[in-house]
Design a protein around this motif. Structure first.
Motif, short mmCIF file in Angstrom:
data_model
loop_
_atom_site.label_atom_id
_atom_site.label_comp_id
_atom_site.label_asym_id
_atom_site.label_seq_id
_atom_site.Cartn_x
_atom_site.Cartn_y
_atom_site.Cartn_z
N TRP A 78 38.69 45.78 30.30
CA TRP A 78 38.28 47.14 29.96
C TRP A 78 36.82 47.20 29.52
N VAL A 79 36.22 46.06 29.14
CA VAL A 79 34.88 46.08 28.55
C VAL A 79 33.86 46.64 29.53
N GLU A 80 33.89 46.14 30.76
CA GLU A 80 33.01 46.66 31.80
C GLU A 80 33.80 46.74 33.11
N PRO A 81 33.55 47.75 33.91
CA PRO A 81 34.34 47.92 35.14
C PRO A 81 34.18 46.79 36.14
N GLY A 82 33.06 46.08 36.13
CA GLY A 82 32.85 45.00 37.07
C GLY A 82 33.46 43.68 36.67
N TRP A 83 34.10 43.62 35.47
CA TRP A 83 34.63 42.36 34.98
C TRP A 83 35.91 41.92 35.70
N GLY A 84 36.73 42.85 36.10
CA GLY A 84 37.92 42.52 36.87
C GLY A 84 39.07 41.98 36.04
N GLY A 85 40.27 42.12 36.60
CA GLY A 85 41.49 41.68 35.93
C GLY A 85 42.70 42.29 36.59
N TRP A 86 43.79 42.39 35.84
CA TRP A 86 45.05 42.85 36.40
C TRP A 86 44.94 44.24 37.04
N GLY A 87 44.03 45.06 36.58
CA GLY A 87 43.86 46.39 37.16
C GLY A 87 42.85 46.45 38.29
N GLY A 88 42.39 45.29 38.76
CA GLY A 88 41.40 45.26 39.82
C GLY A 88 39.99 45.15 39.26
N ARG A 89 39.04 45.06 40.15
CA ARG A 89 37.62 44.97 39.78
C ARG A 89 36.88 46.12 40.45
N GLN A 90 36.05 46.83 39.68
CA GLN A 90 35.38 48.01 40.20
C GLN A 90 33.89 47.76 40.40
N GLU A 91 33.34 48.43 41.40
CA GLU A 91 31.91 48.42 41.65
C GLU A 91 31.37 49.84 41.61
N ARG A 92 30.11 49.96 41.22
CA ARG A 92 29.49 51.27 41.05
C ARG A 92 29.35 51.99 42.39
N ALA A 93 29.60 53.30 42.37
CA ALA A 93 29.45 54.11 43.58
C ALA A 93 27.97 54.25 43.92
N ALA A 94 27.67 54.26 45.20
CA ALA A 94 26.29 54.33 45.64
C ALA A 94 25.63 55.65 45.30
N ASP A 95 26.42 56.72 45.27
CA ASP A 95 25.86 58.06 45.07
C ASP A 95 26.12 58.64 43.69
N ASP A 96 26.68 57.86 42.76
CA ASP A 96 27.01 58.38 41.44
C ASP A 96 26.98 57.23 40.45
N PRO A 97 25.93 57.10 39.64
CA PRO A 97 25.80 55.95 38.75
C PRO A 97 26.85 55.89 37.65
N SER A 98 27.61 56.96 37.42
CA SER A 98 28.63 56.97 36.39
C SER A 98 30.04 56.76 36.95
N SER A 99 30.16 56.56 38.25
CA SER A 99 31.46 56.38 38.89
C SER A 99 31.59 54.99 39.48
N TRP A 100 32.78 54.43 39.34
CA TRP A 100 33.10 53.09 39.84
C TRP A 100 34.43 53.19 40.60
N SER A 101 34.62 52.28 41.55
CA SER A 101 35.90 52.27 42.26
C SER A 101 36.29 50.84 42.60
N ASN A 102 37.61 50.62 42.73
CA ASN A 102 38.13 49.30 43.03
C ASN A 102 37.62 48.79 44.37
N VAL A 103 37.32 47.52 44.39
CA VAL A 103 36.87 46.87 45.62
C VAL A 103 37.67 45.60 45.83
N ASP A 104 37.74 45.14 47.07
CA ASP A 104 38.31 43.84 47.41
C ASP A 104 39.78 43.76 47.00
N GLU A 105 40.67 44.09 47.94
CA GLU A 105 42.11 44.06 47.65
C GLU A 105 42.56 42.69 47.14
#
Length: 469
Positions: free
Chosen positions: A310-337
């Motif tokens: 939960w500390v940072e979205p890019g850290w990853g874990g049981w809920g997946g790992r998120q990367e920042r959206a290209a068009d919105d610096p405040s939005s992140w989405s899961n990557v890499d199934e």
């Protein structure tokens, strides 16, 4: 729950949810983690897939439970109440059923995207966002964003024209994190993002826990979705397991015929289901098998398993790992199934163990998590070329053997270099790459697995930062 909060302290969370069958399954699992996750709200909401309608407006319900039905949050808490006396034997932090019931509220449910008026659910969210308790609040969106949007709109309506508004908006934007399984209505795009541009959004949808899990889970983990595994570890294990939705269980979500809901039927092919008027949007499975639990990725990142995802979205874990959206610096989405699927064995074993707690009134009759601690600390600073040495201490409350593995979580770090880990027993040493740049971070995970049944896992994440020059 503890009131001492920092980046490493589990944050508070509010769940908003619609009456989809996988929301029930996720809710049942969530309650088994209520000893480790600080739940402060359980709120009914709507989505594009389920809404209550409004008779006064001439709007019929859409895929909504029958009048008088027990809705899924209450259904799950009722089952939890029947096993709470066993759960506290294994961890006395489990909240009382009465406390959980006090957190249930009805949000905005009249229509898809309904945010026309304040509701008890939106008021609950508003109250938490305006309080003075430190730390972040994770607003989980298992259906539509609309009840969260209504709470934010209510705050803006009250304070938007006042001198304190810019400061208050900044404070709430820093405090709240919205997680969601997709965007199941239009309110994020239409209201939240235009009016709250700095509010962090993590879109945590992944097929790994959804209806199409079988298309992404590794071959060696497919058995975790079968009828045999699910019966033995879930549906045959007490009141909580008995409520868990599986293929061919004879149940349905909505009042009347629902062309999208054929999960309660068994022994029929896709063609036979289509002949009965169903829209067959996923292949039917064997009776008793896993259907879906898509929204579990929302709370999985909050589980206190040592990954601190939960500390940072890019850290990853049981809920997946998120990367920042290209068009919105405040939005992140899961990557890499794969980065989500790699954890399914751990999460399923953990679920099975906790369900066992729910039916065992003696501590010694079930398995419990090993304990692991990195004695050197979890935040380290080391320059390029430095040698880093880390040592773990472990023990197991059941007396089981604990096996330790050290590994580099390459994807979570900002360094592309692969470390050479020298492991001796519970100690690891490595050289920070000579090419590492100032500010780069390297993530090294210590994973501890016990020898109990089912095998349980705990982690420690060490983040090594190369100092700025």
């Amino acid at each position: 729950m503890s009131t001492a909060r920092g980046d490493d302290a589990a944050p508070r969370t509010i769940i908003t949810t619609d009456p989809e069958l996988d929301d029930l399954n996720s809710m049942l699992r969530l309650l088994l983690y209520s000893n480790e996750i600080d739940i402060v709200g359980l709120v009914y909401s709507s989505s594009q897939f389920h809404y209550a309608g409004d008779a006064a407006e001439g709007r019929p319900p859409f895929r909504w439970p029958a009048p008088g039905a027990v809705f899924h949050i209450d259904q799950a808490v009722d089952a939890y109440a029947r096993v709470h006396h066993n759960l506290v034997v294994h961890d006395d932090r489990y909240p009382t059923p009465e406390h959980l019931r006090s957190l249930i509220a009805w949000g905005n449910v009249a229509d898809v995207g309904d945010m026309a008026a304040d509701t008890p659910g939106s008021d609950l969210i508003r109250r938490i966002l305006l309080d003075d308790e430190p730390g972040r609040v994770f607003l989980q969106v298992w259906g539509g964003h609309n009840t969260v949007a209504r709470a934010l709109r209510s705050i803006q309506d009250e304070f938007g024209a006042t001198p304190e508004w810019p400061r208050l908006r900044d404070r709430i934007s820093a405090k709240a994190v919205v997680t969601s399984f997709g965007h199941q209505d239009h309110t994020f795009a239409d209201y939240i993002r235009p009016n709250w541009p700095a509010l962090e959004s993590r879109e945590v949808a992944t097929r790994v826990w959804g209806y199409f899990a079988r298309t992404v889970v590794a071959d060696e983990d497919q058995h975790l979705l079968t009828a045999e595994w699910t019966r033995r570890n879930v549906t045959a294990v007490g009141p909580l397991g008995a409520e868990y939705r599986v293929w061919g269980d004879g149940k349905q979500m909505a009042d009347g015929f629902d062309a999208e809901d054929y999960f309660g039927l068994s022994g029929l092919s896709a063609d036979e289901l289509a002949a009965q008027g169903y829209e067959v949007w996923m292949p039917p499975q064997e009776q008793g098998a896993f259907i879906s639990e898509g929204d579990s990725s929302n709370f999985a990142l909050l589980v206190d398993n040592g990954l601190r995802s939960w500390v940072e979205p890019g850290w990853g874990g049981w809920g997946g790992r998120q990367e920042r959206a290209a068009d919105d610096p405040s939005s992140w989405s899961n990557v890499d199934e794969w980065d989500s699927a790699r954890w399914i064995g751990e999460f399923q074993n953990d679920f099975a163990a906790r369900l066992r707690w729910s039916v065992e009134g003696e501590y010694a009759a079930a398995n419990h998590h090993p304990v692991v601690r990195v004695v050197d600390g979890l935040e380290r600073t080391a320059a390029a070329g430095d040698v880093v040495r880390l040592t773990a201490e472990t023990w197991d409350p059941d007396g089981d053997e604990v096996r330790v593995e050290w590994w580099q979580y390459v994807e979570a770090g900002t360094s592309s270099s692969t470390l050479e880990l020298d492991v001796v027993g519970e100690t690891v040493s490595f050289v920070v790459p000579p090419t590492a740049s100032p500010g780069e971070r390297i993530h090294v995970i210590c994973t501890a697995r016990d020898s109990g049944t089912p095998t349980l896992t705990r982690h420690q994440r060490v983040v090594v930062t190369v100092p700025e020059e």
